[in-house]
Design a protein around this motif. Structure first.
Motif, PDB file in Angstrom:
ATOM      1  N   LYS A 136      73.006 -32.849  92.016  1.00 51.25           N
ATOM      2  CA  LYS A 136      73.806 -33.063  93.231  1.00 51.25           C
ATOM      3  C   LYS A 136      74.659 -34.328  93.128  1.00 51.25           C
ATOM      4  O   LYS A 136      75.679 -34.440  93.801  1.00 51.25           O
ATOM      5  CB  LYS A 136      72.902 -33.206  94.451  1.00 51.25           C
ATOM      6  N   ALA A 171      71.386 -30.667 105.605  1.00 46.82           N
ATOM      7  CA  ALA A 171      70.022 -30.138 105.471  1.00 46.82           C
ATOM      8  C   ALA A 171      69.638 -30.248 104.011  1.00 46.82           C
ATOM      9  O   ALA A 171      70.474 -30.011 103.129  1.00 46.82           O
ATOM     10  CB  ALA A 171      69.994 -28.672 105.890  1.00 46.82           C
ATOM     11  N   THR A 172      68.391 -30.623 103.766  1.00 45.88           N
ATOM     12  CA  THR A 172      67.987 -30.760 102.369  1.00 45.88           C
ATOM     13  C   THR A 172      66.590 -30.226 102.116  1.00 45.88           C
ATOM     14  O   THR A 172      65.699 -30.381 102.951  1.00 45.88           O
ATOM     15  CB  THR A 172      68.072 -32.235 101.915  1.00 45.88           C
ATOM     16  N   SER A 173      66.440 -29.607 100.945  1.00 41.24           N
ATOM     17  CA  SER A 173      65.095 -29.277 100.495  1.00 41.24           C
ATOM     18  C   SER A 173      64.659 -30.347  99.488  1.00 41.24           C
ATOM     19  O   SER A 173      63.725 -30.153  98.739  1.00 41.24           O
ATOM     20  CB  SER A 173      65.048 -27.867  99.901  1.00 41.24           C
ATOM     21  N   GLY A 174      65.381 -31.451  99.452  1.00 40.56           N
ATOM     22  CA  GLY A 174      64.930 -32.600  98.669  1.00 40.56           C
ATOM     23  C   GLY A 174      66.009 -33.333  97.894  1.00 40.56           C
ATOM     24  O   GLY A 174      66.075 -34.559  97.920  1.00 40.56           O
ATOM     25  N   ASP A 175      66.885 -32.601  97.200  1.00 40.79           N
ATOM     26  CA  ASP A 175      67.823 -33.287  96.307  1.00 40.79           C
ATOM     27  C   ASP A 175      69.161 -33.637  96.951  1.00 40.79           C
ATOM     28  O   ASP A 175      69.697 -34.725  96.739  1.00 40.79           O
ATOM     29  CB  ASP A 175      68.075 -32.429  95.061  1.00 40.79           C
ATOM     30  N   THR A 176      69.713 -32.720  97.745  1.00 41.03           N
ATOM     31  CA  THR A 176      70.990 -33.021  98.403  1.00 41.03           C
ATOM     32  C   THR A 176      70.835 -34.278  99.258  1.00 41.03           C
ATOM     33  O   THR A 176      71.733 -35.130  99.305  1.00 41.03           O
ATOM     34  CB  THR A 176      71.437 -31.845  99.292  1.00 41.03           C
ATOM     35  N   GLY A 177      69.680 -34.389  99.922  1.00 39.01           N
ATOM     36  CA  GLY A 177      69.468 -35.506 100.839  1.00 39.01           C
ATOM     37  C   GLY A 177      69.639 -36.850 100.160  1.00 39.01           C
ATOM     38  O   GLY A 177      70.480 -37.666 100.576  1.00 39.01           O
ATOM     39  N   PHE A 226      63.195 -25.309 105.051  1.00 38.90           N
ATOM     40  CA  PHE A 226      64.586 -25.677 104.780  1.00 38.90           C
ATOM     41  C   PHE A 226      65.573 -24.826 105.584  1.00 38.90           C
ATOM     42  O   PHE A 226      66.575 -25.332 106.095  1.00 38.90           O
ATOM     43  CB  PHE A 226      64.909 -25.556 103.280  1.00 38.90           C
ATOM     44  N   ASN A 252      76.471 -30.601 102.523  1.00 42.16           N
ATOM     45  CA  ASN A 252      75.867 -29.472 101.804  1.00 42.16           C
ATOM     46  C   ASN A 252      76.965 -28.711 101.069  1.00 42.16           C
ATOM     47  O   ASN A 252      78.156 -28.967 101.276  1.00 42.16           O
ATOM     48  CB  ASN A 252      75.137 -28.542 102.790  1.00 42.16           C
ATOM     49  N   SER A 253      76.528 -27.750 100.272  1.00 39.18           N
ATOM     50  CA  SER A 253      77.523 -27.042  99.467  1.00 39.18           C
ATOM     51  C   SER A 253      78.373 -26.087 100.302  1.00 39.18           C
ATOM     52  O   SER A 253      79.217 -25.394  99.747  1.00 39.18           O
ATOM     53  CB  SER A 253      76.842 -26.303  98.322  1.00 39.18           C
ATOM     54  N   ARG A 258      82.110 -29.927  97.165  1.00 41.32           N
ATOM     55  CA  ARG A 258      80.888 -29.853  96.360  1.00 41.32           C
ATOM     56  C   ARG A 258      81.066 -28.828  95.229  1.00 41.32           C
ATOM     57  O   ARG A 258      80.761 -29.094  94.072  1.00 41.32           O
ATOM     58  CB  ARG A 258      79.703 -29.428  97.245  1.00 41.32           C
ATOM     59  N   ASN A 294      70.840 -22.128  97.044  1.00 33.78           N
ATOM     60  CA  ASN A 294      71.927 -21.965  98.007  1.00 33.78           C
ATOM     61  C   ASN A 294      73.189 -21.373  97.372  1.00 33.78           C
ATOM     62  O   ASN A 294      74.215 -21.255  98.003  1.00 33.78           O
ATOM     63  CB  ASN A 294      72.245 -23.315  98.652  1.00 33.78           C
ATOM     64  N   ALA A 366      62.988 -27.177  95.735  1.00 33.14           N
ATOM     65  CA  ALA A 366      64.396 -27.324  96.123  1.00 33.14           C
ATOM     66  C   ALA A 366      65.091 -25.964  96.192  1.00 33.14           C
ATOM     67  O   ALA A 366      66.172 -25.840  96.755  1.00 33.14           O
ATOM     68  CB  ALA A 366      65.123 -28.258  95.158  1.00 33.14           C
ATOM     69  N   ILE A 369      64.534 -21.320  99.482  1.00 36.20           N
ATOM     70  CA  ILE A 369      65.607 -21.040 100.442  1.00 36.20           C
ATOM     71  C   ILE A 369      65.629 -19.543 100.693  1.00 36.20           C
ATOM     72  O   ILE A 369      65.582 -18.756  99.746  1.00 36.20           O
ATOM     73  CB  ILE A 369      66.965 -21.504  99.838  1.00 36.20           C
TER      74      ILE A 369
HETATM   75  N1  LIG Z   1      68.295 -27.549  97.055  1.00 42.91           N
HETATM   76  C1  LIG Z   1      69.091 -28.202  98.012  1.00 42.91           C
HETATM   77  C2  LIG Z   1      69.270 -27.409  99.256  1.00 42.91           C
HETATM   78  C3  LIG Z   1      70.604 -27.672  99.884  1.00 42.91           C
HETATM   79  O1  LIG Z   1      71.579 -27.127  99.077  1.00 42.91           O
HETATM   80  P1  LIG Z   1      73.099 -27.530  99.049  1.00 42.91           P
HETATM   81  O2  LIG Z   1      73.472 -27.444  97.619  1.00 42.91           O
HETATM   82  O3  LIG Z   1      73.792 -26.555  99.905  1.00 42.91           O
HETATM   83  O4  LIG Z   1      73.274 -28.912  99.579  1.00 42.91           O
HETATM   84  C4  LIG Z   1      68.532 -29.583  98.249  1.00 42.91           C
HETATM   85  O5  LIG Z   1      67.947 -30.107  97.332  1.00 42.91           O
HETATM   86  O6  LIG Z   1      68.662 -30.152  99.297  1.00 42.91           O
END
Ligand SMILES: N[C@@H](CCOP(=O)(O)O)C(=O)O
Ligand SMILES: Cc1ncc(COP(=O)(O)O)c(C=O)c1O
Length: 556
Positions: A136, A171-177, A226, A252-253, A258, A294, A366, A369
Motif C-alpha cells: 500500500k 476502512a482497513t483490514s490492517g495495511d491500508t490504515g 472489515f 482506499n482503492s 491508488r 478488494n 488483510a 473481505i
Molecule cells: N487489505 C486492505 C483492505 C482495504 O483495501 P484497499 O486496497 O481498498 O484500501 C487493508 O489492508 O486495509
C-alpha cells in the motif's frame, strides 16, 4: 465537472486550473454513468462519485513505445505511466516529477519494488520496502503528497474556515490504515479517520496505526468486520450532509490514484525480469499472480495489460473468502451468507446487509473481505466490451456499460448477489484472468515448503499468491511462461501465521530471521484509539466533533 454541475463534496471545476489540453485518458467518468468529464484533481479529491460509482478514465491509453522504457529507473518509469493519465495543465511535468521523487525517497530499497527469483518459473515482486512494510505504501505515499499538492494550491492566500480542509475516511483490514496514516500524518488541512475491525488486524498492524499520535490522525476500532468498516465509509460518502460540509476524501482503492500508482510496478517488474533473465526478452509474455481482496492490486495489472504490457493472464489468488474465485468459476457474484433467512439479523448500514458469518477469519486477514469494491471497475470494462459487439458508437457503449453496472450493483445490494452474467462477459473475463482459492492449511504448507526449499520467509498473503503461482505453472507446463507473484507484505507483520508455519523448522528464529528493527519496541509506545459501535451515524457524529475541534485549534 459532475453532469449536474454540482459536486457534493465541494470539489468543482472552478477550483482548479482549467484543463486546457487533455487526452481522453486524462478525463474521468463514473462506473454508474451519472458523472463524466471530470479532471484528475476532481476525482482524486472526491474519491467516490456522486452516484456511488467509482471513477475510471474515459479511455485507457496505449503506452507509446513502452519497449523503450526498459532501462528506466522506477521514478522515471512512474512519470511516463502517470503522465498518460494526468494532464500537464493540471500538474505541470516538473511538479509531477517532484511529487514522484518525494514519494519514493522514503523507500528502503533503491529499486523501490525489487524483483527476486524465488524458484523455477516463479519470481517475487517485493512490494514491502516502503515505510509501513506493505504494498500500500507505493500508492499511499504518492496519494499523501498529491493531496498536499492540491490543498496547498487551493489554499493560497486563504485563512481559517475559508481553507479547503479534507476529511479522509478510510476502512482497513490492517495495511491500508498504517500506509495512509504514514502518508498523511501531520499534513496541513487534512484529518484522517481510519476504521479497523476491532481485534481482527494483526498486533503489529494495530500498533503501527495506534502509536501514531499526530493530532490529525484518528483510529477507530469498530465492533465488526472489515466489510462493516467499508460499508460505514460508503454510507458516509452517500450522506449529503457530512460529504459536503466536511469534504470527504478517500484513501482506499476506491480512489483512482491508488490504482494508477500501482500500475507502475507491473511495468517495472516486467523490465526487471527482462534485465535479469537470460531467456526472457521484451515482448515475451508473462503471468502475474496477485493475492486479492478488494481487487485493487490486480486491477492495476489489468490497466497495465490494456496499455500494452504483454500479459498472458492475471491470476487472482484468494484465501477462503473466495467471492472472486467463485465468480470466475460460475459467473455469479454472490456474498452467500446474505441470502434468504440467514440475512435476518445482519448488520445494516447504507441499506447494505453485511452478515458476520459471511467473512471467514483466515491467516491472511488483510484479504478477509466479502465484497471487493474494485470489481465494479472491471465490470464496467467487461460491460463496455460486451456493448461494443452491437456496433454502436463510444457514447452508446458507455451508456450501456453504466446502466449494466448500476443494475448489477443494485442486485448485489438488494439480493446479496447477481449473475450468472452473460456468457460473453464471462468469457472475456476468463480470457484475461484466472483464479485460484487457497486454504489456510495450503497457506501454511506453502510458507513451510518455500522456507525449507529456498530459505525465504513468505508472509501469509504472499504465500496465497505463491501457491496459486505453483498451480498456474503446473497448468501451463514448466519453462513455458515466467510468473511474477506479488509479495504484498513483509512477513514480520504476521508473526502469528509465520511462527505457526515455521516453529518446527530447523534453525528458524522469528526475531533473528524476520523482525525488522523498525518494529522493535513498538508495543512499548503510547497508543491512541477509540472503540466505536458498528453504526455509521455514530461514526458520523464522532467525525464531525473531532474535525470541529481540529479546525478550532488550527493556527492557519
Ligand atoms: N487489505 C486492505 C483492505 C482495504 O483495501 P484497499 O486496497 O481498498 O484500501 C487493508 O489492508 O486495509
Ligand atoms: C498484504 C495484503 N495482500 C493483499 C491484499 C489484497 O489487495 P487488494 O485489496 O488490492 O486486492 C491486501 C489488502 O488489500 C493486503 O494488505
Amino acid at each position: 465537472m459532475a453532469s449536474n454541475g454540482v459536486a457534493t463534496n465541494g470539489v468543482s471545476a472552478e477550483s482548479h486550473s482549467p484543463a486546457a489540453t487533455h487526452t481522453k485518458s486524462q478525463r474521468y467518468l463514473s462506473t454508474r454513468g451519472e458523472d463524466s468529464d471530470l479532471s484528475f484533481e476532481e476525482v482524486v479529491l472526491k474519491g467516490l462519485a456522486n452516484d456511488g460509482g467509482l471513477y475510471i478514465p474515459e479511455a485507457i491509453p496505449e503506452a507509446p513505445q513502452w519497449q523503450t522504457w526498459k532501462d528506466l529507473p522506477f521514478n522515471e518509469l512512474a512519470y511516463n505511466v502517470l503522465s498518460l493519465y494526468i494532464s500537464p495543465s493540471e500538474i505541470p511535468a516538473d511538479d509531477l516529477k517532484d511529487i514522484i521523487n518525494r514519494s519514493y525517497s522514503t523507500f528502503r530499497a533503491p529499486e523501490i519494488t525489487p524483483l527476486v527469483h524465488l524458484q523455477d518459473d516463479i519470481h517475487l515482486l517485493e512490494l514491502f520496502h516502503g515505510p509501513t512494510f506493505a504494498f500500500k505504501d507505493v500508492a499511499l505515499q504518492f496519494l499523501g503528497n498529491l493531496f498536499e499538492y492540491f490543498l496547498t494550491r487551493r489554499n493560497v492566500g486563504k485563512t481559517g474556515r475559508d481553507r479547503y480542509h479534507l476529511t479522509v475516511v478510510g476502512a482497513t483490514s490492517g495495511d491500508t490504515g498504517s500506509a495512509a496514516i504514514y502518508g498523511l500524518r501531520g499534513k496541513k488541512d487534512v484529518s484522517v479517520f481510519m476504521l479497523h475491525p476491532k481485534g481482527k488486524v494483526s498486533p503489529i498492524q494495530e500498533l503501527q496505526m495506534t502509536t501514531v499520535l499526530d493530532a490529525n490522525v484518528h483510529n477507530l476500532a469498530i465492533t465488526g468486520n472489515f466489510d462493516n468498516c467499508q460499508d460505514i465509509v460508503k454510507a458516509l460518502f452517500a450522506d449529503p450532509d457530512i460529504n459536503s460540509t466536511l469534504k470527504l476524501g478517500a484513501v482506499n482503492s476506491i480512489n483512482w490514484a491508488r490504482i494508477l500508482a500501482q500500475t507502475v510496478y507491473y511495468f517495472h517488474s516486467y523490465f526487471a525480469l527482462a534485465r535479469q533473465s537470460e531467456t526472457f526478452k521484451v515482448g515475451d509474455k508473462v503471468r502475474y499472480v496477485v493475492p486479492s481482496g478488494n481487487f485493487g492490486d490486480v486491477l492495476a495489472g489489468y490497466f497495465a495489460f490494456r496499455m500494452g504490457l504483454p500479459v498472458d493472464k492475471l491470476v487472482i489468488a484468494t484465501n477462503e473468502n473466495d467471492i472472486l474465485d467463485r465468480f470466475w468459476k460460475t459467473g455469479k457474484y454472490e456474498k452467500k451468507a446474505t441470502h434468504g433467512p440467514e440475512a435476518e439479523g445482519g448488520i445494516e448500514s447504507d441499506g447494505v446487509k453485511a452478515h458476520e458469518d459471511g467473512v471467514k477469519e483466515t491467516l491472511s486477514p488483510a484479504m478477509d473481505i466479502l465484497v471487493s469494491s474494485n470489481f465494479e471497475r472491471l465490470l464496467w470494462f467487461l460491460a463496455y466490451q460486451f456493448a461494443e459487439s452491437a456496433g454502436m458508437d463510444d457514447e452508446w457503449n458507455k451508456k450501456q456499460a453504466g446502466q449494466e453496472v448500476s443494475g448489477w450493483l443494485k442486485e448485489l445490494k438488494t439480493k446479496g448477489g447477481f449473475g450468472p452474467v452473460y456468457k460473453d462477459v464471462l468469457e472475456t473475463a476468463r480470457r484475461n484472468f484466472d483464479s485460484e482459492r487457497v486454504s489456510d492449511q495450503e497457506t501454511l504448507d506453502t510458507i513451510k515448503s518455500i522456507y525449507n526449499e529456498v530459505g525465504y520467509v513468505l508472509d501469509p498473503h504472499t504465500a496465497v499468491g505463491v501457491e496459486a503461482a505453483r498451480r498456474s505453472v503446473k497448468q501451463v507446463g514448466s519453462g513455458v511462461i515466467p510468473h511474477i507473484s506479488l509479495s504484498t507484505a513483509h512477513p514480520a507483520k504476521f508473526a502469528g501465521a509465520v511462527t505457526l508455519a515455521l516453529n518446527d523448522a530447523p534453525g528458524f528464529e522469528f526475531n533473528e530471521k524476520v523482525l525488522p528493527k523498525e518494529f522493535v519496541g513498538l508495543d512499548q509506545k503510547e497508543k491512541r484509539v477509540r472503540d466505536v459501535e458498528n453504526d455509521w451515524k455514530a461514526v458520523r457524529e464522532l467525525v464531525k466533533k473531532e474535525v470541529e475541534e481540529e479546525l478550532a485549534a488550527a493556527q492557519y
